[in-house]
Design a protein around this motif. Structure first.
Motif, PDB file in Angstrom:
ATOM      1  N   MET A   1       0.848  -1.198   0.000  1.00 34.82           N
ATOM      2  CA  MET A   1       0.000   0.000   0.000  1.00 34.82           C
ATOM      3  C   MET A   1       0.885   1.251   0.000  1.00 34.82           C
ATOM      4  O   MET A   1       1.837   1.330   0.775  1.00 34.82           O
ATOM      5  CB  MET A   1      -0.894  -0.003   1.255  1.00 34.82           C
ATOM      6  CG  MET A   1      -1.913   1.121   1.283  1.00 34.82           C
ATOM      7  SD  MET A   1      -2.947   1.068   2.774  1.00 34.82           S
ATOM      8  CE  MET A   1      -3.967  -0.357   2.434  1.00 34.82           C
ATOM      9  N   GLU A  63      -8.476  -0.389   9.389  1.00 31.78           N
ATOM     10  CA  GLU A  63      -8.257  -1.127   8.137  1.00 31.78           C
ATOM     11  C   GLU A  63      -6.833  -0.976   7.634  1.00 31.78           C
ATOM     12  O   GLU A  63      -6.186  -1.944   7.226  1.00 31.78           O
ATOM     13  CB  GLU A  63      -9.207  -0.611   7.052  1.00 31.78           C
ATOM     14  CG  GLU A  63     -10.652  -1.012   7.163  1.00 31.78           C
ATOM     15  CD  GLU A  63     -11.450  -0.368   6.034  1.00 31.78           C
ATOM     16  OE1 GLU A  63     -11.362  -0.858   4.888  1.00 31.78           O
ATOM     17  OE2 GLU A  63     -12.132   0.633   6.286  1.00 31.78           O
ATOM     18  N   GLN A  66      -4.330  -2.889   9.684  1.00 34.59           N
ATOM     19  CA  GLN A  66      -4.380  -4.335   9.408  1.00 34.59           C
ATOM     20  C   GLN A  66      -3.646  -4.684   8.120  1.00 34.59           C
ATOM     21  O   GLN A  66      -2.991  -5.727   8.028  1.00 34.59           O
ATOM     22  CB  GLN A  66      -5.834  -4.802   9.345  1.00 34.59           C
ATOM     23  CG  GLN A  66      -6.501  -4.867  10.718  1.00 34.59           C
ATOM     24  CD  GLN A  66      -7.998  -5.157  10.636  1.00 34.59           C
ATOM     25  OE1 GLN A  66      -8.591  -5.127   9.552  1.00 34.59           O
ATOM     26  NE2 GLN A  66      -8.610  -5.418  11.775  1.00 34.59           N
ATOM     27  N   GLN A  67      -3.718  -3.798   7.134  1.00 30.44           N
ATOM     28  CA  GLN A  67      -3.112  -4.096   5.829  1.00 30.44           C
ATOM     29  C   GLN A  67      -1.643  -3.693   5.749  1.00 30.44           C
ATOM     30  O   GLN A  67      -0.878  -4.303   5.003  1.00 30.44           O
ATOM     31  CB  GLN A  67      -3.901  -3.390   4.727  1.00 30.44           C
ATOM     32  CG  GLN A  67      -5.301  -3.973   4.546  1.00 30.44           C
ATOM     33  CD  GLN A  67      -6.120  -3.233   3.510  1.00 30.44           C
ATOM     34  OE1 GLN A  67      -5.598  -2.406   2.769  1.00 30.44           O
ATOM     35  NE2 GLN A  67      -7.401  -3.521   3.451  1.00 30.44           N
ATOM     36  N   SER A  68      -1.256  -2.669   6.492  1.00 32.53           N
ATOM     37  CA  SER A  68       0.110  -2.127   6.361  1.00 32.53           C
ATOM     38  C   SER A  68       0.658  -1.702   7.725  1.00 32.53           C
ATOM     39  O   SER A  68       1.113  -0.580   7.884  1.00 32.53           O
ATOM     40  CB  SER A  68       0.112  -0.921   5.417  1.00 32.53           C
ATOM     41  OG  SER A  68      -0.441  -1.236   4.176  1.00 32.53           O
TER      42      SER A  68
END
Length: 322
Positions: A1, A63, A66-68
């Motif tokens: 990301m 969010e 959690q992703q990065s």
């Protein structure tokens, strides 16, 4: 990301003691005459911040973590706090006195509430003439003496009052009894926790005629009963320099008074960085994008961004990191 400097939608909180300075002083757009708090950056359950700029607009802080998580928080922060964002950033407008309260330390908060404790600091952005804070006791007291004053309606007699002005800064460690007084607008930096023990609320009632819950029993074992002069923060205010204000295990805060350009190297900092603009306006330039912030705005610089320039005709910022 591909992370960039992130701005968030303020989360407004109506409070019995709130007012309208968040709008009039900080250009917020809150509806109502009793808005006490603007949560600028929050990972508190039920009040998670939503990104308001760039291609991640509409996504939540949760969010993106959690992703990065390492790119956003920093590896060392993830090792300590996992997926949780460890600080809560607010602006607070006290039109009336807040309740007299304190916060438990980590061990007690974890045992009782499965939560972190709440160490916090305040930077005064504006204060009406004569406005005060309550911070600690004016003498050493015993637990029994405290209870006697509380039950007898004379608690205010043993509390310490501090008259405040713009720029005054206070560090409120856990266990310290405190209250923001009427007429104070401030920036608050704290551990991510909403655990507060309210011990006295001036017997006031809300719009429905109800008094607010007190936590007198819980508070007795959480209070530091010693008189301590450890709360007023002394700091330098040298222009175009990182002037340290607070350094504790939960957060570090620096004061930046910028006139011109300040180049910031974050190579050694394994943490996100937050800038709160408390005066003026500034432009923050990074290789991943630029943003401007003005008084009353907050921006989050992901840990993956290692260099930036801050440009301003005149701006005062609080810089926060772990």
């Amino acid at each position: 990301m591909n992370l960039y400097p992130l701005k968030f939608k303020p989360i407004y909180k109506e409070r019995i003691w709130g007012g309208t300075k968040l709008n009039s002083e900080l250009n917020k757009d809150a509806e109502g005459d009793l808005i006490g708090e603007s949560w600028e950056l929050s990972d508190v359950k039920g009040d998670v911040s939503i990104i308001s700029n760039g291609n991640l607009q509409g996504r939540s802080l949760e969010e993106v973590i959690q992703q990065s998580k390492e790119e956003l928080l920093g590896k060392s922060v993830v090792e300590r706090f996992g997926n949780k964002f460890p600080v809560l950033i607010k602006f607070i407008d006290a039109k009336q006195d807040l309740s007299i309260q304190l916060h438990p330390h980590d061990d007690l908060a974890m045992k009782r509430h499965n939560s972190f404790g709440k160490t916090e600091m305040w930077y005064i952005m504006q204060a009406d003439p004569g406005a005060k804070l309550i911070v600690g006791f004016n003498k050493d007291v015993s637990k029994e003496e405290y209870v006697q004053h509380l039950q007898g309606g004379t608690l205010l007699d043993i509390l310490n009052y501090e008259t405040v002005k713009e720029g005054d800064t206070f560090f409120i460690n856990t266990g310290k009894i405190h209250a923001i007084g009427a007429g104070v607008l401030l920036a608050e930096i704290q551990q991510t926790s909403d655990i507060t023990y309210r011990v006295y609320d001036f017997n006031r009632k809300d719009k429905d005629g109800n008094t607010r819950e007190l936590h007198t029993e819980l508070a007795v074992d959480a209070i530091d009963y010693k008189k301590k002069d450890d709360f007023k923060v002394k700091y330098e205010a040298t222009k175009n320099k990182h002037n340290n204000m607070v350094a504790c295990k939960y957060f570090t805060t620096n004061y930046l008074d910028i006139n011109g350009k300040l180049t910031v190297n974050l190579e050694e900092r394994d943490s996100f960085t937050i800038y709160m603009c408390v005066s003026g306006s500034a432009q923050i330039d990074t290789s991943n994008g630029s943003e401007t912030i003005q008084r009353g705005e907050t921006i989050l610089i992901p840990a993956a961004i290692k260099n930036l320039d801050i440009k301003a005709g005149s701006a005062k910022l609080l810089e926060v990191y772990i």
